[in-house]
Every structure is written in structure tokens, then in C-alpha cells.
Write a protein that holds these residues in place. Structure first.
Motif, mmCIF file in Angstrom:
data_model
loop_
_atom_site.group_PDB
_atom_site.id
_atom_site.type_symbol
_atom_site.label_atom_id
_atom_site.label_comp_id
_atom_site.label_asym_id
_atom_site.label_seq_id
_atom_site.Cartn_x
_atom_site.Cartn_y
_atom_site.Cartn_z
ATOM 1 N N PHE A 137 48.357 43.924 49.447
ATOM 2 C CA PHE A 137 48.393 44.122 48.001
ATOM 3 C C PHE A 137 48.560 45.605 47.703
ATOM 4 C CE2 PHE A 137 47.035 39.869 48.093
ATOM 5 C CZ PHE A 137 47.168 39.324 46.828
ATOM 6 N N GLY A 138 49.514 45.921 46.810
ATOM 7 C CA GLY A 138 49.799 47.307 46.479
ATOM 8 C C GLY A 138 48.926 47.839 45.357
ATOM 9 N N ASN A 139 49.340 48.963 44.803
ATOM 10 C CA ASN A 139 48.563 49.569 43.719
ATOM 11 C C ASN A 139 48.827 48.909 42.366
ATOM 12 O OD1 ASN A 139 51.131 50.565 43.119
ATOM 13 N ND2 ASN A 139 50.434 52.658 42.745
ATOM 14 N N SER A 140 49.717 47.917 42.348
ATOM 15 C CA SER A 140 50.065 47.225 41.094
ATOM 16 C C SER A 140 50.446 48.225 40.006
ATOM 17 C CB SER A 140 48.924 46.309 40.630
ATOM 18 O OG SER A 140 48.783 45.204 41.499
ATOM 19 N N PHE A 141 51.064 49.327 40.434
ATOM 20 C CA PHE A 141 51.555 50.392 39.543
ATOM 21 C C PHE A 141 50.413 51.060 38.771
ATOM 22 C CE2 PHE A 141 54.778 47.022 39.934
ATOM 23 C CZ PHE A 141 55.703 47.698 40.710
ATOM 24 N N ARG A 142 49.197 50.998 39.327
ATOM 25 C CA ARG A 142 48.044 51.676 38.733
ATOM 26 C C ARG A 142 47.833 52.997 39.472
ATOM 27 N NH1 ARG A 142 44.660 48.043 35.674
ATOM 28 N NH2 ARG A 142 43.069 49.670 35.736
ATOM 29 N N ASP A 143 48.202 54.095 38.850
ATOM 30 C CA ASP A 143 48.015 55.402 39.471
ATOM 31 C C ASP A 143 46.599 55.932 39.257
ATOM 32 O OD1 ASP A 143 50.606 55.541 40.495
ATOM 33 O OD2 ASP A 143 51.390 56.410 38.641
ATOM 34 N N SER A 144 46.057 55.774 38.084
ATOM 35 C CA SER A 144 44.735 56.318 37.760
ATOM 36 C C SER A 144 43.634 55.349 38.181
ATOM 37 C CB SER A 144 44.622 56.582 36.257
ATOM 38 O OG SER A 144 45.574 57.536 35.847
ATOM 39 N N TYR A 145 42.561 55.891 38.722
ATOM 40 C CA TYR A 145 41.405 55.075 39.069
ATOM 41 C C TYR A 145 40.619 54.695 37.826
ATOM 42 C CZ TYR A 145 36.603 53.970 40.204
ATOM 43 O OH TYR A 145 35.367 53.366 40.243
ATOM 44 N N SER A 146 40.196 53.458 37.760
ATOM 45 C CA SER A 146 39.217 53.028 36.762
ATOM 46 C C SER A 146 38.330 51.978 37.407
ATOM 47 C CB SER A 146 39.900 52.470 35.503
ATOM 48 O OG SER A 146 40.773 51.403 35.826
ATOM 49 N N ASP A 147 37.145 51.828 36.884
ATOM 50 C CA ASP A 147 36.152 50.921 37.467
ATOM 51 C C ASP A 147 36.455 49.491 37.033
ATOM 52 O OD1 ASP A 147 33.923 49.874 38.711
ATOM 53 O OD2 ASP A 147 32.549 50.431 37.085
ATOM 54 N N VAL A 148 37.463 48.902 37.690
ATOM 55 C CA VAL A 148 37.875 47.543 37.389
ATOM 56 C C VAL A 148 37.741 46.699 38.649
ATOM 57 C CG1 VAL A 148 39.484 48.281 35.596
ATOM 58 C CG2 VAL A 148 40.302 48.022 37.959
ATOM 59 N N LEU A 149 37.823 45.376 38.487
ATOM 60 C CA LEU A 149 37.778 44.480 39.632
ATOM 61 C C LEU A 149 39.151 44.448 40.297
ATOM 62 C CD1 LEU A 149 35.680 41.473 38.260
ATOM 63 C CD2 LEU A 149 34.900 43.533 39.449
ATOM 64 N N LEU A 150 39.193 44.741 41.578
ATOM 65 C CA LEU A 150 40.457 44.696 42.311
ATOM 66 C C LEU A 150 41.083 43.320 42.229
ATOM 67 C CD1 LEU A 150 39.473 46.631 45.563
ATOM 68 C CD2 LEU A 150 41.089 47.404 43.825
ATOM 69 N N THR A 151 40.267 42.288 42.392
ATOM 70 C CA THR A 151 40.800 40.933 42.432
ATOM 71 C C THR A 151 41.333 40.471 41.084
ATOM 72 O OG1 THR A 151 38.548 40.085 42.101
ATOM 73 C CG2 THR A 151 39.363 40.230 44.363
ATOM 74 N N GLN A 152 40.965 41.162 40.021
ATOM 75 C CA GLN A 152 41.469 40.810 38.691
ATOM 76 C C GLN A 152 42.677 41.650 38.305
ATOM 77 O OE1 GLN A 152 38.507 40.253 35.607
ATOM 78 N NE2 GLN A 152 39.835 41.133 34.049
ATOM 79 N N GLU A 153 42.664 42.928 38.651
ATOM 80 C CA GLU A 153 43.680 43.852 38.147
ATOM 81 C C GLU A 153 44.791 44.172 39.146
ATOM 82 O OE1 GLU A 153 43.769 44.623 35.086
ATOM 83 O OE2 GLU A 153 41.818 43.764 34.556
#
Length: 373
Positions: A137-153
Motif C-alpha cells: 500500500f502506497g502513500n495514497s497521495f498523502r504527503d503530510s502526516y496526520s493522526d488518521v487510521l491507516l486502514t481507513q485513509e
């Protein structure tokens, strides 16, 4: 060295961690929700709140944390292999029924029945070993870190048919212990599968397809190939890069197995797959969130998680202030590498090994003409 653990477990995960604080609770919650009942975690030189959070969970019996003993074990042991060797001596491991060696960026994703371990054991007719192969699984085009669930986002990933790079079909293996034999049909616990077969026959060993593992893997092999790849019953979702900013922290931290290898441009290119989307793990999201909420309600756990998130953000800021990391970040977020992450099926195994510089300008020009779906 910490004292030997006194906890007990029926379905145990063994892992190593260094500065993984922000990602621990989701990983624990997900795996508890599908049927694992304990995690044995070896830590090494953490300074981001990982140890404090794990110790908070350990006080309540959810995990066992130990200082990684590999440096006391002489030459020849890296952090992961040293920890696994030591784990073989522990009653916690020897008395478990099932053991899985898995990292905090790997999530077991079961596709049969209710999506839990009981369903997987029933669908595979209760074998002695189950190997689940990675889906990258890649970064899903998310460059910035945020406190989200990996399995959701993070749902962008490699295609199911992905013979290159070689990491795409790497495996991790859940195995039964057998009395005095901590690794069941084998003598040793390995990173990807048990090692050094102690019985004459092929173990009762199935792949993520539910089909038997080929006999030529009885004594060696850490990945599946074209003939035996598949995800019908279980997948190991491998979120190796997470967000781009978090990857900077991972690169700076170093590795627990291939410690001499830099996680640079070539690693990013071969692990950052954004070709397809797979949300199948989200069928368990409600159960994961319920367990996560319960964990955060334990005294002190939510604040320890938040402290780890803050430390992670501070580390990102520190790294982004370094010229070398700033240049690296600009390289991995470049239009070229972002484009390649959508079309990695055009990259050869040799090019994966050599990195982005091996990709011709002509190929990039052609890929730029492909419509984005």
C-alpha cells in the motif's frame, strides 16, 4: 535487560519497534478485533513515546514489552533476528497456540467468514501454518502526516498480479507451536516463515489462497511467485511508506532486519504503489474503532498516544529543516515519482533495484499521456 514476561497468550504476534508511537494503537486494536490476544514487542532506542505507550498497555495485560537483547547476544544478530532468537526461550511464546511474526506497518486482512481468525482457521481446515502475502500500500497521495487510521485513509495499493518488485509477494507466516517445539514443524522462528525443518514430511501449510504451499518451499523461500500468488482468503496489507512525511522518520530511524540498506529513492519507488484501490480491510473498521475507543479510555493511554503524535510531528519538522532530507522529500514528491506510483507495472525488476534514475525520459513522456482514472 527486562525481566521475562509472565503473561499468557493463545494467539500471539511478535514484533520489533523503534519510534512507532503514533501507529501502535490502531495496530493493536485491529489485531485484537480479529482475534489475536497478545503482542510481544521488542523495543530498541526509542525516544518518541513508543516505550511509554507500550508500557501503559503492558500494565493492563494487552502487550508485553521488552528491551531488545540483540546487542547482548554477540555478533551476527541484527535487531529483528536477535529478538526472534531470544523469543524462542520465552514461555509466553512456547505456550502460545499460534504465533505470527509481523511488523507494526503490516495488518492481517481476512476475506472469509466474519473476517476474523476463527473464520480463517475454519476456511483453511485448521492447518499447521498459514502464509499470507504482502499487498503493498502506497502513500495514497498523502504527503503530510496526520493522526488518521491507516486502514481507513490509505487504500491505494499494488495490483493483485504484481510479480515485480520481489517484495510485492513477500510473505509472513502464522504457525502453530507444538509442545516443546516453539516453531512447530521447524526448529527456529524466522522473519518470514519458520526455519530448519525437523520433520520428514511437508507440514500442513497453506497459502493466502487456501491452497497448499508448494513443497519446494519446505526448507527455504520468503515470497510467492506467479504459480502460487493470491489473496483469496487472507492478505497482509503492508503500509510500508504511510504518508511521505512519516517516511522521512522511517528512513532516519533505520531498519531492524537489513540494517545496512538505506531506505532511499529505490526503496520508495518499489514500495509506494498507488495503482489500484482496495478497501476490503474496512469491513473490520467498525470493530477496530470500537476496540480503539476502548483502549483510549484506559487511564493515561490517550494522552500517551497524543504525546507520541506530537513527538512524531516534531521529528518531521526537525528532519525537514535538514538540507539532505529536504532534498530527499522534494525528490520523492516530484511529479516523476508521483506519476510512476500510478504505473509501476511498467517498471522492470532491474529498474526497481536501480531506482528512479534507471527510468527513461521516454517512458515518463508516455506515461504522462495515460488518463488518470
Amino acid at each position: 535487560m527486562t525481566a521475562a514476561p509472565t503473561a499468557t497468550a493463545k494467539r500471539l504476534i511478535i514484533t520489533c519497534m523503534k519510534n512507532e508511537g503514533p501507529f501502535i494503537l490502531e495496530w493493536v486494536a485491529h489485531h485484537r478485533a480479529i482475534g489475536f490476544d497478545h503482542m510481544l514487542v521488542f523495543t530498541n532506542d526509542c525516544d518518541d513515546g513508543t516505550v511509554e505507550l507500550l508500557d501503559g498497555l503492558a500494565e493492563r495485560g494487552y502487550v508485553t514489552r521488552m528491551d531488545n537483547p540483540y546487542q547482548e547476544m554477540g555478533s551476527g544478530y541484527n535487531p529483528q533476528k536477535g529478538a526472534l532468537k531470544y523469543a524462542e526461550s520465552l514461555d509466553l511464546v512456547r505456550n502460545a497456540e499460534w504465533v505470527l511474526v509481523s511488523d507494526v506497518d503490516e495488518f492481517v486482512n481476512i476475506h472469509v467468514g466474519d473476517g476474523d481468525l476463527d473464520s480463517l482457521f475454519a476456511a483453511t481446515n485448521d492447518p499447521d501454518m498459514i502464509s499470507m502475502q504482502w499487498r503493498l500500500f502506497g502513500n495514497s497521495f498523502r504527503d503530510s502526516y496526520s493522526d488518521v487510521l491507516l486502514t481507513q485513509e490509505h487504500s491505494h495499493c499494488a495490483p493483485k498480479y504484481c510479480p515485480a518488485p520481489i517484495q510485492a509477494w513477500g510473505i509472513k507466516t502464522m504457525f502453530k507451536t507444538a509442545g516443546d517445539y516453539v516453531a512447530g514443524a521447524y526448529d527456529r522462528i524466522g522473519v518470514h516463515r519458520p526455519l530448519k525443518r525437523r520433520i520428514a514430511d511437508m507440514p500442513n501449510w497453506v497459502a493466502g489462497t487456501g491452497r497448499p504451499v508448494p513443497e519446494d518451499m519446505a526448507d527455504q523461500g520468503w515470497r510467492f511467485g506467479i504459480r502460487d500468488h493470491g489473496y483469496d482468503m487472507v492478505t497482509l496489507n503492508h503500509y510500508a511508506v504511510r504518508s511521505t512525511e512519516s517516511f522521512l522518520v522511517k528512513r532516519d530511524r533505520g531498519r531492524v532486519n537489513h540494517v545496512e540498506r538505506d531506505q532511499g529513492l529505490a526503496y520508495w519507488m518499489r514500495m509506494n504503489f498507488n495503482m489500484e484501490q482496495d478497501t476490503s480491510i474496512q469491513r473490520r473498521l467498525s470493530a477496530t474503532k470500537k476496540e480503539l475507543t476502548r483502549l483510549k479510555r484506559l487511564k493515561g493511554i490517550k494522552s500517551l498516544h497524543e504525546a507520541a503524535v506530537t513527538a512524531h510531528r516534531s521529528k518531521i519538522a526537525e528532519l525537514m529543516a535538514r538540507e539532505d532530507m529536504k532534498i530527499f522529500y522534494e525528490e520523492i514528491t516530484s511529479p516523476k515519482l508521483t506519476l510512476l506510483s500510478r504505473h509501476l507495472n511498467f517498471v522492470s525488476r532491474a529498474q526497481f533495484n536501480d531506482g528512479p534514475d534507471a527510468i527513461s525520459a521516454d517512458l515518463i513522456d508516455r506515461l504522462e499521456q495515460v488518463p488518470v482514472l
